[in-house]
Motif scaffolding. Sequence first.
Motif, mmCIF file in Angstrom:
data_model
loop_
_atom_site.group_PDB
_atom_site.id
_atom_site.type_symbol
_atom_site.label_atom_id
_atom_site.label_comp_id
_atom_site.label_asym_id
_atom_site.label_seq_id
_atom_site.Cartn_x
_atom_site.Cartn_y
_atom_site.Cartn_z
ATOM 1 N N ASP A 186 1.044 -1.312 -0.306
ATOM 2 C CA ASP A 186 0.039 0.311 -0.741
ATOM 3 C C ASP A 186 0.763 1.160 0.084
ATOM 4 O OD1 ASP A 186 -2.100 -1.272 -0.098
ATOM 5 O OD2 ASP A 186 -2.690 -1.029 2.507
ATOM 6 N N ALA A 187 2.048 1.060 0.765
ATOM 7 C CA ALA A 187 3.273 2.268 0.548
ATOM 8 C C ALA A 187 3.492 2.955 -0.149
ATOM 9 C CB ALA A 187 3.675 2.223 2.132
ATOM 10 N N PHE A 188 3.644 1.701 -1.024
ATOM 11 C CA PHE A 188 4.847 1.846 -2.732
ATOM 12 C C PHE A 188 3.673 2.161 -3.423
ATOM 13 C CE2 PHE A 188 6.535 0.180 -6.000
ATOM 14 C CZ PHE A 188 7.429 0.778 -5.954
ATOM 15 N N ASN A 189 2.477 1.638 -3.297
ATOM 16 C CA ASN A 189 1.495 2.244 -4.509
ATOM 17 C C ASN A 189 0.986 3.436 -4.224
ATOM 18 O OD1 ASN A 189 2.072 -0.318 -5.556
ATOM 19 N ND2 ASN A 189 -0.224 -0.801 -4.798
ATOM 20 N N LEU A 190 1.301 3.901 -3.041
ATOM 21 C CA LEU A 190 0.866 5.592 -2.453
ATOM 22 C C LEU A 190 1.789 6.196 -2.933
ATOM 23 C CD1 LEU A 190 -1.759 6.364 -0.985
ATOM 24 C CD2 LEU A 190 -0.088 6.954 0.778
ATOM 25 N N ALA A 191 2.996 6.023 -2.863
ATOM 26 C CA ALA A 191 4.157 6.403 -3.050
ATOM 27 C C ALA A 191 4.264 6.767 -4.822
ATOM 28 C CB ALA A 191 5.366 5.959 -2.589
ATOM 29 N N ARG A 192 3.969 5.638 -5.795
ATOM 30 C CA ARG A 192 3.813 5.940 -6.350
ATOM 31 C C ARG A 192 2.914 6.617 -7.366
ATOM 32 N NH1 ARG A 192 8.953 4.145 -8.267
ATOM 33 N NH2 ARG A 192 9.236 2.115 -9.437
#
Length: 473
Positions: free
Chosen positions: A287-293
């Motif tokens: 989730d954090a990775f996708n949010l940052a992307r």
Amino acid sequence: MQIIYINEDKYQYDIHSLFKAFWPHEEVRVIAGNPGDFPEKEEDITGADFVTRINVTGKTKDEVKQEIYRRESEKTGKLLPWGDLTGIRPTRIAMNLIEEGKSDTEVTAFMKEHYFVSDEKSALALEIAKREKEILKRIDYKNGYSIYIGIPFCPTTCLYCSFLSLPIGANSNLVDDYIKCLQREIDYVAESFAGKTLDTVYIGGGTPTTLSADQLKRLIGYLKNRLDMKSVKEFTVESGRPDSITLDKLRVMKKMGVTRISINPQSMSDDTLKLIGRRHSVSDVIDAFNLARDEGFDNINMDIILGLPGETAMNVRHTIDEIKKLRPDDLTVHCLAIKRGSRLFEAMLEKEKNGSLSVSLQKSTDSTEEMMEVAMKGAREMGLLPYYLYRQKNISGNFENTGYALEGKAGIYNILINEEVQSIVALGAGTVTKRVFGYGGRIERCDNVKDLKLYMNSIDEMIERKRKLFEKE
Ligand code: SF4
């Protein structure tokens, strides 16, 4: 236990490291002194499984290490991937040889003949040295400097952690005052480095994103107001723990010019994450990775650790497969280093004392070599190429930590700190400032105290230490 007697007070560190590499599960003790004072008969030495006596007089360090390597290799039947190299920067050797004008074949042959380095590791060192040289070409690292800011707070403390890290929950009342101290250090940099080129900024820790969005804004805003950031080629914030990342923090960082962040899973197995004391789950990482992307971060690093307790090569394969789906720009592969001060070290010590360590806490028994193969292959399949490498004491399998990145996404700061080619001014508790006196020149350091309250109470002295270091001739 291995006891090594040497007849002069020199090379102890290297001798200890080399023996430890051959005998990772044994206690190794190096004792220097007058041979006449050593026990003559081995049966008089309590607790020793093996006793070695080494004459170091008139010998160079390399000669002593070569002698040990040949003998221990024959005794154990082992060949170490990095041969008798005990230093933390094997790529430096390759880099120096390239600068002397040596060909690839000459570099590889030298590393093999002088240090017994395997063909595979020589090729890796050479590949990385060339890539580093190419990346450094693009920046004026000789006349510039970089800044490191340490944020010593984390959501919880990981089992293997040996860094300065305080749980944010119980210490959040200290953060505002800590930021004020960092601002004082930034003021010093603004005055003393005016007119110099700031190449990279790295906010690490700890976990910088344990700061609230407001606190991050205040810190980064101050940095940008006080320093000339036009020349900055890379601005990293190690967001690290996904359980500390929120949309408002990502927005602050993006808006304020952060170019590179880290979101570190360490493992993509929920069981392992729980075991090593990280409060987040695999789905938090995703989730954090996708949010940052989604917020536009186009340079995201992920860290993984090989050799975590209970993990096998199969777990590493799973971790790599999950990471592949996210397509990070940069992947750092660490081998577990069990350091003094970590809870894991204490647990291991306890086990040695009474043999009672629970199975779940035991270090991975699978071969680090196999895990390393899986990670390396996986990184290359993602199009990531190795660009920096360093080794640590007590590292699993005597291997190395390697950073891989897509073309154009390599972390410049990582290369600068690793190759020690540029001064790095470090701000915050427990950080170490390094001054490089001209390219290839001597290196001197000064540190900020580790104790957080002491750091805050003695901020003037911390600044004075830096002033003295940078005023030296
Ligand atoms: S996130 Fe890093 S600094 Fe924080 S506790 Fe874990 S290992 Fe230590």
